[in-house]
Design a protein around this motif. Structure first.
Motif, PDB file in Angstrom:
ATOM      1  N   GLN A  40      -7.935   4.010  -8.489  1.00 59.16           N
ATOM      2  CA  GLN A  40      -6.825   3.687  -8.234  1.00 59.16           C
ATOM      3  C   GLN A  40      -6.871   2.134  -8.963  1.00 59.16           C
ATOM      4  O   GLN A  40      -5.932   2.860  -9.700  1.00 59.16           O
ATOM      5  CB  GLN A  40      -7.441   3.098  -6.955  1.00 59.16           C
ATOM      6  CG  GLN A  40      -6.312   1.516  -6.527  1.00 59.16           C
ATOM      7  CD  GLN A  40      -6.728   0.941  -5.680  1.00 59.16           C
ATOM      8  OE1 GLN A  40      -7.778   1.029  -4.524  1.00 59.16           O
ATOM      9  NE2 GLN A  40      -6.048  -0.626  -5.697  1.00 59.16           N
TER      10      GLN A  40
ATOM     11  N   ALA B 222       0.824  -1.068   0.712  1.00 64.50           N
ATOM     12  CA  ALA B 222       0.152   0.234   0.024  1.00 64.50           C
ATOM     13  C   ALA B 222       1.117   1.208   0.068  1.00 64.50           C
ATOM     14  O   ALA B 222       2.253   0.875   0.587  1.00 64.50           O
ATOM     15  CB  ALA B 222      -1.125   0.061   1.205  1.00 64.50           C
ATOM     16  N   MET B 223       0.132   2.204  -0.413  1.00 64.32           N
ATOM     17  CA  MET B 223       0.894   2.999  -0.415  1.00 64.32           C
ATOM     18  C   MET B 223      -0.320   4.720  -0.656  1.00 64.32           C
ATOM     19  O   MET B 223      -1.459   4.411  -1.428  1.00 64.32           O
ATOM     20  CB  MET B 223       1.574   3.922  -1.804  1.00 64.32           C
ATOM     21  CG  MET B 223       1.545   3.677  -3.440  1.00 64.32           C
ATOM     22  SD  MET B 223       2.275   4.035  -4.688  1.00 64.32           S
ATOM     23  CE  MET B 223       3.383   5.531  -4.371  1.00 64.32           C
ATOM     24  N   THR B 224       0.464   6.037  -0.229  1.00 65.52           N
ATOM     25  CA  THR B 224      -0.650   7.139  -0.342  1.00 65.52           C
ATOM     26  C   THR B 224      -0.441   7.862  -1.510  1.00 65.52           C
ATOM     27  O   THR B 224       1.092   8.585  -1.836  1.00 65.52           O
ATOM     28  CB  THR B 224      -0.443   8.481   1.468  1.00 65.52           C
ATOM     29  OG1 THR B 224      -1.269   6.606   1.876  1.00 65.52           O
ATOM     30  CG2 THR B 224      -1.585   8.932   0.953  1.00 65.52           C
ATOM     31  N   LEU B 225      -1.412   9.008  -2.613  1.00 68.09           N
ATOM     32  CA  LEU B 225      -0.668   9.096  -3.491  1.00 68.09           C
ATOM     33  C   LEU B 225      -1.280   9.650  -3.263  1.00 68.09           C
ATOM     34  O   LEU B 225      -2.795  10.692  -3.371  1.00 68.09           O
ATOM     35  CB  LEU B 225      -1.605   8.698  -4.582  1.00 68.09           C
ATOM     36  CG  LEU B 225      -1.363   9.441  -6.043  1.00 68.09           C
ATOM     37  CD1 LEU B 225       0.647   9.554  -6.659  1.00 68.09           C
ATOM     38  CD2 LEU B 225      -1.887   8.739  -6.855  1.00 68.09           C
ATOM     39  N   ARG B 226      -0.538  11.302  -3.253  1.00 70.48           N
ATOM     40  CA  ARG B 226      -1.515  12.504  -2.946  1.00 70.48           C
ATOM     41  C   ARG B 226      -1.282  13.453  -4.494  1.00 70.48           C
ATOM     42  O   ARG B 226      -0.356  13.233  -4.762  1.00 70.48           O
ATOM     43  CB  ARG B 226      -0.220  13.516  -1.560  1.00 70.48           C
ATOM     44  CG  ARG B 226      -0.859  13.055  -0.217  1.00 70.48           C
ATOM     45  CD  ARG B 226       0.347  13.310   0.210  1.00 70.48           C
ATOM     46  NE  ARG B 226       0.465  13.355   1.979  1.00 70.48           N
ATOM     47  CZ  ARG B 226       1.083  12.111   2.846  1.00 70.48           C
ATOM     48  NH1 ARG B 226       1.615  11.627   1.654  1.00 70.48           N
ATOM     49  NH2 ARG B 226       0.450  11.617   4.076  1.00 70.48           N
TER      50      ARG B 226
ATOM     51  N   GLN C  79      -6.589  15.372  -8.368  1.00 73.66           N
ATOM     52  CA  GLN C  79      -7.405  14.895  -8.469  1.00 73.66           C
ATOM     53  C   GLN C  79      -8.812  14.530  -8.976  1.00 73.66           C
ATOM     54  O   GLN C  79      -9.589  13.242  -9.301  1.00 73.66           O
ATOM     55  CB  GLN C  79      -7.998  15.049  -7.053  1.00 73.66           C
ATOM     56  CG  GLN C  79      -9.026  13.219  -6.105  1.00 73.66           C
ATOM     57  CD  GLN C  79      -9.231  13.347  -4.724  1.00 73.66           C
ATOM     58  OE1 GLN C  79      -8.325  14.739  -3.922  1.00 73.66           O
ATOM     59  NE2 GLN C  79     -10.581  13.019  -4.339  1.00 73.66           N
TER      60      GLN C  79
ATOM     61  N   ARG D 297      -3.058   2.823 -11.058  1.00 70.37           N
ATOM     62  CA  ARG D 297      -2.500   2.027 -11.833  1.00 70.37           C
ATOM     63  C   ARG D 297      -1.600   1.772 -12.695  1.00 70.37           C
ATOM     64  O   ARG D 297      -0.882   1.639 -13.067  1.00 70.37           O
ATOM     65  CB  ARG D 297      -2.888   0.240 -11.149  1.00 70.37           C
ATOM     66  CG  ARG D 297      -3.350   0.876  -9.140  1.00 70.37           C
ATOM     67  CD  ARG D 297      -3.744  -0.707  -8.742  1.00 70.37           C
ATOM     68  NE  ARG D 297      -3.010  -1.389  -8.802  1.00 70.37           N
ATOM     69  CZ  ARG D 297      -3.536  -3.362  -9.739  1.00 70.37           C
ATOM     70  NH1 ARG D 297      -5.171  -2.963  -9.648  1.00 70.37           N
ATOM     71  NH2 ARG D 297      -2.871  -3.777  -9.568  1.00 70.37           N
TER      72      ARG D 297
END
Length: 67
Positions: A27, A2-6, A12, A31
């Motif tokens: 998501q 898992a990772m956080t994408l800012r 967005q 990806r």
């Protein structure tokens, strides 16, 4: 993993709109973008390596063409 994408607000919104148009989740769209980024970089690396091989294999011909 898992990772956080800012993302910025604009990024967005654009990602959400694009994903909605394609009928996929944000998501899945992110990806896909990562996979495309990796593939493009790997393609670039292969082209650079191939060009280097061509320069070595055909060095004499390239030298004559340059004169």
């Amino acid at each position: 993993m898992a990772m956080t994408l800012r993302l910025t607000d604009a990024e967005q919104i654009a990602l959400r709109e694009r994903a909605d148009r394609e009928g996929i989740s944000m998501q899945d769209a992110a990806r896909r973008a990562v996979r495309d980024y990796i593939a493009k970089g790997e393609h670039h690396d292969r082209v650079v390596a191939a060009a280097a091989r061509v320069k070595v294999v055909h060095a004499e011909a390239l030298k004559r063409l340059g004169e």
